[in-house]
Design a protein around this motif. Structure first.
Motif, PDB file in Angstrom:
ATOM      1  N   LEU A 168     -23.348 -25.503  52.616  1.00  0.00           N
ATOM      2  CA  LEU A 168     -23.661 -24.087  52.827  1.00  0.00           C
ATOM      3  C   LEU A 168     -22.478 -23.208  52.448  1.00  0.00           C
ATOM      4  O   LEU A 168     -22.643 -22.150  51.849  1.00  0.00           O
ATOM      5  CB  LEU A 168     -24.059 -23.832  54.286  1.00  0.00           C
ATOM      6  CG  LEU A 168     -25.440 -24.313  54.707  1.00  0.00           C
ATOM      7  CD1 LEU A 168     -25.626 -24.171  56.217  1.00  0.00           C
ATOM      8  CD2 LEU A 168     -26.525 -23.547  53.968  1.00  0.00           C
ATOM      9  N   LEU A 169     -21.280 -23.654  52.804  1.00  0.00           N
ATOM     10  CA  LEU A 169     -20.078 -22.904  52.465  1.00  0.00           C
ATOM     11  C   LEU A 169     -19.911 -22.800  50.952  1.00  0.00           C
ATOM     12  O   LEU A 169     -19.607 -21.728  50.431  1.00  0.00           O
ATOM     13  CB  LEU A 169     -18.847 -23.567  53.090  1.00  0.00           C
ATOM     14  CG  LEU A 169     -17.506 -22.914  52.811  1.00  0.00           C
ATOM     15  CD1 LEU A 169     -17.456 -21.500  53.379  1.00  0.00           C
ATOM     16  CD2 LEU A 169     -16.389 -23.766  53.378  1.00  0.00           C
ATOM     17  N   THR A 170     -20.128 -23.902  50.241  1.00  0.00           N
ATOM     18  CA  THR A 170     -19.968 -23.858  48.781  1.00  0.00           C
ATOM     19  C   THR A 170     -21.001 -22.942  48.137  1.00  0.00           C
ATOM     20  O   THR A 170     -20.749 -22.401  47.072  1.00  0.00           O
ATOM     21  CB  THR A 170     -20.058 -25.252  48.128  1.00  0.00           C
ATOM     22  OG1 THR A 170     -21.362 -25.781  48.279  1.00  0.00           O
ATOM     23  CG2 THR A 170     -19.009 -26.184  48.678  1.00  0.00           C
ATOM     24  N   GLU A 171     -22.138 -22.775  48.788  1.00  0.00           N
ATOM     25  CA  GLU A 171     -23.158 -21.872  48.249  1.00  0.00           C
ATOM     26  C   GLU A 171     -22.881 -20.427  48.648  1.00  0.00           C
ATOM     27  O   GLU A 171     -23.279 -19.505  47.949  1.00  0.00           O
ATOM     28  CB  GLU A 171     -24.554 -22.301  48.705  1.00  0.00           C
ATOM     29  CG  GLU A 171     -24.972 -23.687  48.226  1.00  0.00           C
ATOM     30  CD  GLU A 171     -24.889 -23.895  46.725  1.00  0.00           C
ATOM     31  OE1 GLU A 171     -25.034 -22.926  45.950  1.00  0.00           O
ATOM     32  OE2 GLU A 171     -24.656 -25.046  46.311  1.00  0.00           O
ATOM     33  N   ALA A 172     -22.210 -20.221  49.780  1.00  0.00           N
ATOM     34  CA  ALA A 172     -21.923 -18.866  50.254  1.00  0.00           C
ATOM     35  C   ALA A 172     -20.766 -18.223  49.489  1.00  0.00           C
ATOM     36  O   ALA A 172     -20.731 -17.013  49.319  1.00  0.00           O
ATOM     37  CB  ALA A 172     -21.605 -18.889  51.752  1.00  0.00           C
ATOM     38  N   ILE A 173     -19.836 -19.035  49.020  1.00  0.00           N
ATOM     39  CA  ILE A 173     -18.692 -18.512  48.273  1.00  0.00           C
ATOM     40  C   ILE A 173     -19.190 -18.060  46.897  1.00  0.00           C
ATOM     41  O   ILE A 173     -19.821 -18.834  46.189  1.00  0.00           O
ATOM     42  CB  ILE A 173     -17.604 -19.599  48.115  1.00  0.00           C
ATOM     43  CG1 ILE A 173     -17.052 -19.986  49.479  1.00  0.00           C
ATOM     44  CG2 ILE A 173     -16.498 -19.127  47.184  1.00  0.00           C
ATOM     45  CD1 ILE A 173     -16.135 -21.198  49.439  1.00  0.00           C
ATOM     46  N   PRO A 174     -18.921 -16.822  46.519  1.00  0.00           N
ATOM     47  CA  PRO A 174     -19.411 -16.336  45.216  1.00  0.00           C
ATOM     48  C   PRO A 174     -18.544 -16.853  44.069  1.00  0.00           C
ATOM     49  O   PRO A 174     -17.908 -16.106  43.355  1.00  0.00           O
ATOM     50  CB  PRO A 174     -19.315 -14.816  45.359  1.00  0.00           C
ATOM     51  CG  PRO A 174     -18.194 -14.616  46.313  1.00  0.00           C
ATOM     52  CD  PRO A 174     -18.236 -15.782  47.262  1.00  0.00           C
ATOM     53  N   GLN A 175     -18.523 -18.151  43.934  1.00  0.00           N
ATOM     54  CA  GLN A 175     -17.669 -18.822  42.961  1.00  0.00           C
ATOM     55  C   GLN A 175     -18.422 -20.018  42.398  1.00  0.00           C
ATOM     56  O   GLN A 175     -19.222 -20.632  43.087  1.00  0.00           O
ATOM     57  CB  GLN A 175     -16.403 -19.305  43.677  1.00  0.00           C
ATOM     58  CG  GLN A 175     -15.291 -19.733  42.794  1.00  0.00           C
ATOM     59  CD  GLN A 175     -14.672 -18.549  42.078  1.00  0.00           C
ATOM     60  OE1 GLN A 175     -14.403 -17.540  42.691  1.00  0.00           O
ATOM     61  NE2 GLN A 175     -14.469 -18.670  40.794  1.00  0.00           N
ATOM     62  N   GLN A 176     -18.146 -20.355  41.162  1.00  0.00           N
ATOM     63  CA  GLN A 176     -18.721 -21.563  40.582  1.00  0.00           C
ATOM     64  C   GLN A 176     -17.862 -22.745  41.020  1.00  0.00           C
ATOM     65  O   GLN A 176     -16.665 -22.773  40.750  1.00  0.00           O
ATOM     66  CB  GLN A 176     -18.774 -21.452  39.065  1.00  0.00           C
ATOM     67  CG  GLN A 176     -19.687 -20.354  38.581  1.00  0.00           C
ATOM     68  CD  GLN A 176     -19.688 -20.228  37.076  1.00  0.00           C
ATOM     69  OE1 GLN A 176     -19.088 -21.016  36.352  1.00  0.00           O
ATOM     70  NE2 GLN A 176     -20.385 -19.216  36.587  1.00  0.00           N
ATOM     71  N   ILE A 177     -18.489 -23.698  41.708  1.00  0.00           N
ATOM     72  CA  ILE A 177     -17.760 -24.826  42.289  1.00  0.00           C
ATOM     73  C   ILE A 177     -18.400 -26.134  41.844  1.00  0.00           C
ATOM     74  O   ILE A 177     -19.619 -26.227  41.745  1.00  0.00           O
ATOM     75  CB  ILE A 177     -17.779 -24.742  43.833  1.00  0.00           C
ATOM     76  CG1 ILE A 177     -17.114 -23.439  44.291  1.00  0.00           C
ATOM     77  CG2 ILE A 177     -17.092 -25.941  44.467  1.00  0.00           C
ATOM     78  CD1 ILE A 177     -17.257 -23.168  45.777  1.00  0.00           C
ATOM     79  N   TRP A 178     -17.559 -27.133  41.607  1.00  0.00           N
ATOM     80  CA  TRP A 178     -18.057 -28.462  41.257  1.00  0.00           C
ATOM     81  C   TRP A 178     -17.167 -29.526  41.884  1.00  0.00           C
ATOM     82  O   TRP A 178     -16.064 -29.250  42.322  1.00  0.00           O
ATOM     83  CB  TRP A 178     -18.147 -28.649  39.741  1.00  0.00           C
ATOM     84  CG  TRP A 178     -16.919 -28.298  38.973  1.00  0.00           C
ATOM     85  CD1 TRP A 178     -16.566 -27.072  38.500  1.00  0.00           C
ATOM     86  CD2 TRP A 178     -15.868 -29.185  38.575  1.00  0.00           C
ATOM     87  NE1 TRP A 178     -15.372 -27.144  37.833  1.00  0.00           N
ATOM     88  CE2 TRP A 178     -14.922 -28.431  37.870  1.00  0.00           C
ATOM     89  CE3 TRP A 178     -15.643 -30.543  38.752  1.00  0.00           C
ATOM     90  CZ2 TRP A 178     -13.763 -28.982  37.335  1.00  0.00           C
ATOM     91  CZ3 TRP A 178     -14.490 -31.097  38.215  1.00  0.00           C
ATOM     92  CH2 TRP A 178     -13.575 -30.319  37.510  1.00  0.00           C
ATOM     93  N   ARG A 179     -17.717 -30.741  41.929  1.00  0.00           N
ATOM     94  CA  ARG A 179     -16.986 -31.887  42.484  1.00  0.00           C
ATOM     95  C   ARG A 179     -17.171 -33.063  41.540  1.00  0.00           C
ATOM     96  O   ARG A 179     -18.250 -33.276  40.995  1.00  0.00           O
ATOM     97  CB  ARG A 179     -17.542 -32.247  43.865  1.00  0.00           C
ATOM     98  CG  ARG A 179     -16.824 -33.431  44.512  1.00  0.00           C
ATOM     99  CD  ARG A 179     -17.505 -33.890  45.787  1.00  0.00           C
ATOM    100  NE  ARG A 179     -18.751 -34.547  45.440  1.00  0.00           N
ATOM    101  CZ  ARG A 179     -19.896 -34.372  46.083  1.00  0.00           C
ATOM    102  NH1 ARG A 179     -19.984 -33.581  47.117  1.00  0.00           N
ATOM    103  NH2 ARG A 179     -20.982 -35.004  45.699  1.00  0.00           N
ATOM    104  N   ALA A 180     -16.094 -33.822  41.372  1.00  0.00           N
ATOM    105  CA  ALA A 180     -16.140 -35.020  40.528  1.00  0.00           C
ATOM    106  C   ALA A 180     -15.586 -36.197  41.313  1.00  0.00           C
ATOM    107  O   ALA A 180     -14.806 -36.020  42.251  1.00  0.00           O
ATOM    108  CB  ALA A 180     -15.325 -34.806  39.249  1.00  0.00           C
ATOM    109  N   GLY A 181     -15.999 -37.389  40.924  1.00  0.00           N
ATOM    110  CA  GLY A 181     -15.478 -38.602  41.542  1.00  0.00           C
ATOM    111  C   GLY A 181     -14.044 -38.847  41.099  1.00  0.00           C
ATOM    112  O   GLY A 181     -13.486 -38.113  40.277  1.00  0.00           O
ATOM    113  N   ALA A 182     -13.445 -39.885  41.637  1.00  0.00           N
ATOM    114  CA  ALA A 182     -12.057 -40.220  41.309  1.00  0.00           C
ATOM    115  C   ALA A 182     -11.871 -40.441  39.809  1.00  0.00           C
ATOM    116  O   ALA A 182     -10.815 -40.144  39.251  1.00  0.00           O
ATOM    117  CB  ALA A 182     -11.624 -41.468  42.076  1.00  0.00           C
TER     118      ALA A 182
END
Length: 180
Positions: free
Chosen positions: A53-67
């Motif tokens: 929810l936090l990552t969706e609330a922040i008006p920023q493009q966010i991504w996550r990658a594995g190691a």
């Protein structure tokens, strides 16, 4: 013999009672531990839900990658901008939104960050849903485990198109001034 048989019978009965008590105590401990594990799992699920929810609330493009650098997650802001689905952005498919002229530099910088464990940062053009490219400052930092191993990467895209245009306009104005 009767005394011995009686003694063996009562010893056996006491042993059976102790075994039953031990089994009951063990079963009770297992149930308590199961409740603890279930509660911990529910807390983790809730924590992950709140983080999402936090990552969706922040008006920023966010991504996550594995190691290993493989993209696993993109928030809705990034998906909306690119017009892609979450599955369209996983793994190496993420590179499809990077401008072809920037892709080699992006890949080289990303591989260097993954290999050395340093922060990843650079300016690259990213294609939007309208097919147009905009300049973004792309950053990613590694998350490490307690023993220092990288477990995943968290990244953001910051739109710097206006800054980039202003820098180009300033450079053009300086050239024109120098020619006069």
């Amino acid at each position: 013999c009767a005394t011995a048989i009686s003694w063996i019978g009562s010893s056996r009965k006491r042993a059976e009672v102790r075994i039953l008590r031990s089994r009951d105590e063990l079963e009770e401990r297992v149930q308590e531990r199961t409740v603890e594990i279930r509660r911990s799992h529910e807390e983790i699920v809730e924590s992950e839900r709140q983080l999402r929810l936090l990552t969706e609330a922040i008006p920023q493009q966010i991504w996550r990658a594995g190691a290993d650098g493989t993209v696993e997650y993109c928030n809705q802001h990034l998906l909306h901008y690119t017009g892609r689905t979450a599955d369209d952005m996983k793994g190496d498919q993420f590179l499809s939104v990077v401008h072809s002229d920037d892709r080699d530099n992006f890949c080289e910088s990303w591989a260097n960050a993954i290999g050395s464990g340093i922060q990843f940062e650079g300016e690259w053009r990213i294609r939007g849903v309208d097919g147009q490219y905009r300049w973004f400052l792309v950053r990613s930092i590694p998350q490490t485990s307690l023993d220092g191993r990288i477990t995943r990467w968290y990244g953001t895209h910051i739109d710097i198109e206006e800054r980039h245009r202003a820098e180009q306009a300033l450079a053009l104005a300086q050239v024109e001034l120098a020619q006069q």
